[in-house]
Design a protein around this motif. Structure first.
Motif, PDB file in Angstrom:
ATOM      1  N   ILE A 112      -7.012 -11.369  11.971  1.00 39.62           N
ATOM      2  CA  ILE A 112      -6.257 -10.793  10.764  1.00 39.62           C
ATOM      3  C   ILE A 112      -5.160  -9.947  11.272  1.00 39.62           C
ATOM      4  N   ILE A 113      -3.895 -10.545  10.739  1.00 39.11           N
ATOM      5  CA  ILE A 113      -2.632  -9.787  11.057  1.00 39.11           C
ATOM      6  C   ILE A 113      -2.481  -8.323  10.049  1.00 39.11           C
ATOM      7  N   GLY A 114      -2.815  -8.295   8.811  1.00 43.50           N
ATOM      8  CA  GLY A 114      -2.757  -7.304   8.050  1.00 43.50           C
ATOM      9  C   GLY A 114      -3.261  -7.628   6.500  1.00 43.50           C
ATOM     10  N   ALA A 115      -3.365  -6.550   5.816  1.00 37.68           N
ATOM     11  CA  ALA A 115      -4.140  -6.686   4.486  1.00 37.68           C
ATOM     12  C   ALA A 115      -3.603  -5.729   3.544  1.00 37.68           C
ATOM     13  N   ASP A 116      -3.578  -5.930   2.203  1.00 33.44           N
ATOM     14  CA  ASP A 116      -3.363  -4.977   1.087  1.00 33.44           C
ATOM     15  C   ASP A 116      -4.269  -5.356   0.097  1.00 33.44           C
ATOM     16  N   LEU A 117      -5.513  -4.525   0.125  1.00 30.61           N
ATOM     17  CA  LEU A 117      -6.375  -4.835  -0.937  1.00 30.61           C
ATOM     18  C   LEU A 117      -6.370  -4.288  -2.201  1.00 30.61           C
ATOM     19  N   THR A 118      -4.787  -3.797  -2.500  1.00 25.20           N
ATOM     20  CA  THR A 118      -4.387  -3.443  -3.745  1.00 25.20           C
ATOM     21  C   THR A 118      -3.733  -4.682  -4.594  1.00 25.20           C
ATOM     22  N   ASP A 119      -3.028  -4.309  -5.467  1.00 26.28           N
ATOM     23  CA  ASP A 119      -2.099  -5.448  -6.145  1.00 26.28           C
ATOM     24  C   ASP A 119      -0.611  -4.827  -5.972  1.00 26.28           C
ATOM     25  N   GLU A 120      -0.717  -4.206  -5.196  1.00 28.32           N
ATOM     26  CA  GLU A 120       0.880  -3.408  -5.039  1.00 28.32           C
ATOM     27  C   GLU A 120       1.961  -4.497  -4.315  1.00 28.32           C
ATOM     28  N   ALA A 121       1.222  -4.945  -3.133  1.00 25.29           N
ATOM     29  CA  ALA A 121       2.716  -5.530  -2.398  1.00 25.29           C
ATOM     30  C   ALA A 121       3.010  -6.893  -2.970  1.00 25.29           C
ATOM     31  N   ILE A 122       2.063  -7.659  -3.444  1.00 24.40           N
ATOM     32  CA  ILE A 122       2.454  -8.932  -3.822  1.00 24.40           C
ATOM     33  C   ILE A 122       1.879  -9.190  -5.467  1.00 24.40           C
TER      34      ILE A 122
END
Length: 355
Positions: free
Chosen positions: A104-114
């Motif tokens: 895994i390279i990275g994660a955003d488990l919110t809806d903020e990034a995309i």
């Protein structure tokens, strides 16, 4: 600018630090892989990364949450986001076990990034057996030698046994088993029968009713709870030279007796052979031989597997009902369709009940 292009631009901006970029990352060659399932969104893309040594092109995979309710029933009341489940399990397995998963390279488990929870992982090159048409009828498995087919199935069963051997408490996966709840097959039946009742919405599925009655009467507790993969099958492995390069699709993972997985593996084998009217090619082990291969890999006997396969076919039938409901909600299918009742999963369930 289109909404899709804006999303890719936002991802390119977000991912730069994770890739060590020394300038603006651009994204190209994006698309949807063949043969994906029905839960999380899966997108392939190339990140073009500027560095001091020159530009680097890196193939990556995005797994994103969809706006639909989860395909599978929640194992834990406060965790029903499939992307979060996959990310947590894969991160743990990569850090603490030898189970092969994509880095895994990275994660955003919110809806903020995309705009939706997601994670990005490295692309693992290899081949995946198709579901349509089933892998015994077409593709690299059908074209392989008998020895290669046997090797591949044996390797898949070994990987499943390796998953079951993970010290799930020791590596920190006990969050999959809620406090005060016994992680039994009976609990899985309760979760799935409640899920099926919700998705049927008052409709009568005779074979699911028959199966549920048998399961409620005869379901044993055959072994200690383990980490269960949830959707174990040849098609959820990326293969290189008939060896497992990466285990995929962890959103249905659970803590339960390993027979939950074994039954699913055997049921899916049935759905791609007898239930589909496809002969087993030379060299591919029979289900009885696959049970013996699993017993050898796991170091224990499992006994009669009928009821575990029946539980799997019941779950599979419920999932199809859920997916058909989703398609109606998306206006992709008329509300009065009968596919929820007549489909390959239901055929497999019926064959088990009649056999």
């Amino acid at each position: 600018m289109t909404e899709l292009q804006e999303r890719w631009d936002r991802l390119a901006y977000w991912i730069g630090p994770y890739l060590g970029a020394e300038g603006a990352v651009t994204i190209s060659d994006y698309g949807v892989p063949d043969g994906i399932g029905y839960s999380a969104e899966t997108l392939l893309f190339t990140a073009n990364v500027p560095t001091a040594a020159g530009d680097r092109a890196q193939r990556l995979v995005l797994r994103g949450e969809t706006p639909d309710p989860a395909v599978y029933p929640a194992q834990v009341d406060d965790i029903d986001v499939e992307i979060e489940i996959q990310h947590r399990i894969m991160s743990t397995l990569a850090a603490s076990t030898g189970i092969p998963v994509a880095p895994i390279i990275g994660a955003d488990l919110t809806d903020e990034a995309i705009g939706t929870p997601f994670f990005v992982m490295a692309f693992v090159d290899g081949v995946v057996p198709p579901v349509d048409p089933p892998y015994p009828a077409a593709g690299f498995f059908a074209e392989a030698t008998p020895e290669q087919r046997h090797t591949m199935v044996a390797n898949g069963l070994q990987v499943m046994a390796d998953v079951h051997a993970v010290d799930w408490r020791g590596v920190g996966l006990d969050w999959l088993a809620p406090a005060g709840v016994e992680p039994t097959l009976r609990r899985q039946l309760d979760l799935w029968s409640a899920y099926a009742e919700r998705e049927l919405r008052g409709r009568v599925h005779p074979d699911m009713e028959r199966a549920l009655a048998i399961l409620r009467a005869d379901l044993p507790e055959p072994s200690a709870p383990t980490l269960c993969w949830g959707d174990p099958r040849l098609g959820n492995i990326i293969w290189q030279d008939f060896a497992c390069a990466s285990v995929t699709d962890w959103e249905a993972a659970a803590i339960a007796p390993a027979e939950l997985d074994l039954g699913w593996w055997l049921m899916f084998d049935r759905s791609c052979h007898e239930a589909a009217g496809i002969d087993r090619p030379e060299g591919e082990p029979t289900r009885e031989e696959q049970v013996a291969l699993y017993e050898q890999a796991a170091g224990r006997e499992v006994g009669d597997t009928f009821v575990y396969e029946l539980l799997a076919a019941y779950r599979y039938s419920a999932i199809v009902v859920r997916i058909m409901n989703r398609w109606v909600e998306r206006q992709m299918m008329a509300p009065d369709h009968d596919i929820w009742l007549h489909n390959p999963a239901a055929d497999c369930l019926h064959q088990l009940l009649e056999g």
